[in-house]
Motif scaffolding. Structure first.
Motif, PDB file in Angstrom:
ATOM      1  N   ALA A 198       0.828  -1.206   0.000  1.00 32.69           N
ATOM      2  CA  ALA A 198       0.000   0.000   0.000  1.00 32.69           C
ATOM      3  C   ALA A 198       0.862   1.255   0.000  1.00 32.69           C
ATOM      4  N   LYS A 199       0.437   2.234  -0.758  1.00 31.26           N
ATOM      5  CA  LYS A 199       1.112   3.526  -0.794  1.00 31.26           C
ATOM      6  C   LYS A 199       0.085   4.632  -0.950  1.00 31.26           C
ATOM      7  N   LEU A 200       0.189   5.628  -0.098  1.00 32.52           N
ATOM      8  CA  LEU A 200      -0.683   6.788  -0.164  1.00 32.52           C
ATOM      9  C   LEU A 200      -0.046   7.823  -1.080  1.00 32.52           C
ATOM     10  N   GLU A 201      -0.744   8.164  -2.157  1.00 34.03           N
ATOM     11  CA  GLU A 201      -0.234   9.134  -3.138  1.00 34.03           C
ATOM     12  C   GLU A 201      -1.110  10.376  -3.104  1.00 34.03           C
ATOM     13  N   GLN A 202      -0.552  11.470  -2.568  1.00 29.84           N
ATOM     14  CA  GLN A 202      -1.298  12.728  -2.470  1.00 29.84           C
ATOM     15  C   GLN A 202      -2.657  12.511  -1.801  1.00 29.84           C
ATOM     16  N   GLY A 203      -2.637  11.710  -0.729  1.00 31.35           N
ATOM     17  CA  GLY A 203      -3.841  11.473   0.046  1.00 31.35           C
ATOM     18  C   GLY A 203      -4.796  10.447  -0.524  1.00 31.35           C
ATOM     19  N   VAL A 204      -4.381   9.716  -1.557  1.00 32.91           N
ATOM     20  CA  VAL A 204      -5.266   8.733  -2.198  1.00 32.91           C
ATOM     21  C   VAL A 204      -4.619   7.355  -2.155  1.00 32.91           C
ATOM     22  N   LEU A 205      -5.335   6.379  -1.617  1.00 29.72           N
ATOM     23  CA  LEU A 205      -4.915   4.989  -1.645  1.00 29.72           C
ATOM     24  C   LEU A 205      -5.618   4.327  -2.826  1.00 29.72           C
ATOM     25  N   SER A 206      -4.879   4.128  -3.919  1.00 29.46           N
ATOM     26  CA  SER A 206      -5.464   3.565  -5.134  1.00 29.46           C
ATOM     27  C   SER A 206      -5.283   2.056  -5.147  1.00 29.46           C
ATOM     28  N   LEU A 207      -6.356   1.341  -5.490  1.00 24.41           N
ATOM     29  CA  LEU A 207      -6.338  -0.122  -5.488  1.00 24.41           C
ATOM     30  C   LEU A 207      -6.454  -0.695  -6.893  1.00 24.41           C
ATOM     31  N   ASP A 208      -6.366   0.164  -7.895  1.00 22.89           N
ATOM     32  CA  ASP A 208      -6.431  -0.311  -9.271  1.00 22.89           C
ATOM     33  C   ASP A 208      -5.166  -1.102  -9.617  1.00 22.89           C
ATOM     34  N   HIS A 209      -5.348  -2.338 -10.026  1.00 24.30           N
ATOM     35  CA  HIS A 209      -4.251  -3.194 -10.489  1.00 24.30           C
ATOM     36  C   HIS A 209      -3.165  -3.385  -9.420  1.00 24.30           C
ATOM     37  N   CYS A 210      -3.571  -3.361  -8.145  1.00 27.53           N
ATOM     38  CA  CYS A 210      -2.571  -3.591  -7.097  1.00 27.53           C
ATOM     39  C   CYS A 210      -2.183  -5.062  -7.046  1.00 27.53           C
ATOM     40  N   GLU A 211      -0.937  -5.349  -6.700  1.00 24.13           N
ATOM     41  CA  GLU A 211      -0.433  -6.718  -6.616  1.00 24.13           C
ATOM     42  C   GLU A 211      -0.708  -7.256  -5.227  1.00 24.13           C
ATOM     43  N   VAL A 212      -1.336  -8.416  -5.157  1.00 28.20           N
ATOM     44  CA  VAL A 212      -1.720  -8.997  -3.858  1.00 28.20           C
ATOM     45  C   VAL A 212      -0.829 -10.188  -3.556  1.00 28.20           C
ATOM     46  N   PHE A 213      -0.689 -10.481  -2.228  1.00 24.45           N
ATOM     47  CA  PHE A 213       0.126 -11.584  -1.745  1.00 24.45           C
ATOM     48  C   PHE A 213      -0.692 -12.417  -0.785  1.00 24.45           C
ATOM     49  N   ARG A 214      -0.504 -13.732  -0.859  1.00 21.93           N
ATOM     50  CA  ARG A 214      -1.185 -14.644   0.076  1.00 21.93           C
ATOM     51  C   ARG A 214      -0.152 -15.309   0.963  1.00 21.93           C
TER      52      ARG A 214
END
Length: 214
Positions: A198-214
């Protein structure tokens, strides 16, 4: 797509790696956002997907202490009562109480941007337009199936539809590290947590196409 404004006095999105004392993530997790939206409108024919979380208030922490029970009623005890073993099926708070510290977020304010996808449990009469109208009507009227909350039920969340063209997120960028994305319930006997970077960019946590780990 919907935009839901939510705010409240406190929030605690507990980090799973810290079990003794509760410590919140810096920002609302996607699973908490999904649960909040589902509190307003849930239907088996749709599945909510969180796209973005906008942070509108500065990220502030505070420490509190709460009384909690240290035990829980297990399924084997309930099964034994059903079989007539005569044992009581309850927890006595006065005997099971303990005090725990928690580092929680204070004065939280977010805008959740989300959309839904139809599932195979939708009936022939269900369609995206119907669901979109229902959720918007419920957001505008303040209707919900149960009181939405920020991580813990004692931290209620107020909500309303966000009507603005833009969202004035805080201008802060920070690396939030690994964050809980959601839980995988595909195998009920082996429920698996899913994490993402997770990374907050200018106050926005974007979840589009984020890579997930199990």
């Amino acid at each position: 797509m919907i935009r839901l404004e939510v705010w409240g006095a406190y929030a605690c999105f507990s980090r799973p790696e810290l079990k003794v004392e509760r410590v919140s993530y810096d920002v609302m997790t996607p699973s908490a956002a999904r649960g909040l939206v589902e509190a307003i409108y849930y239907h088996p024919g749709l599945r909510w997907i969180i796209d973005k979380i906008y942070v509108l208030s500065p990220i502030r922490f505070t420490n509190i202490r709460r009384n909690e029970v240290k035990s829980k009623v297990v399924s084997s005890a309930a099964k034994g009562v059903m079989q007539g073993n005569g044992k009581p099926l309850y927890l006595a708070a006065s005997q099971d109480i303990q005090q725990r510290a928690a580092m929680v977020l204070q004065d939280v304010h977010y805008v959740i941007e989300a959309h839904f996808e139809m599932t195979d449990k939708a009936s022939p009469s269900d369609n995206p337009g119907k669901f979109q109208d229902i959720i918007r009507r419920r957001m505008e009227k303040g209707q919900c199936f149960h009181q939405p909350y920020f991580g813990c039920r004692e931290f209620p969340a107020h909500f309303r539809s966000w009507e603005g063209a833009t969202v004035p997120a805080i201008g802060e960028t920070r690396d939030l590290g690994l964050m809980l994305y959601d839980m995988d319930y595909a195998d009920p006997a082996n429920i698996t947590p899913i994490f993402f970077r997770a990374k907050l960019e200018q106050g926005v946590l974007s979840l589009d196409h984020c890579e997930v780990f199990r």
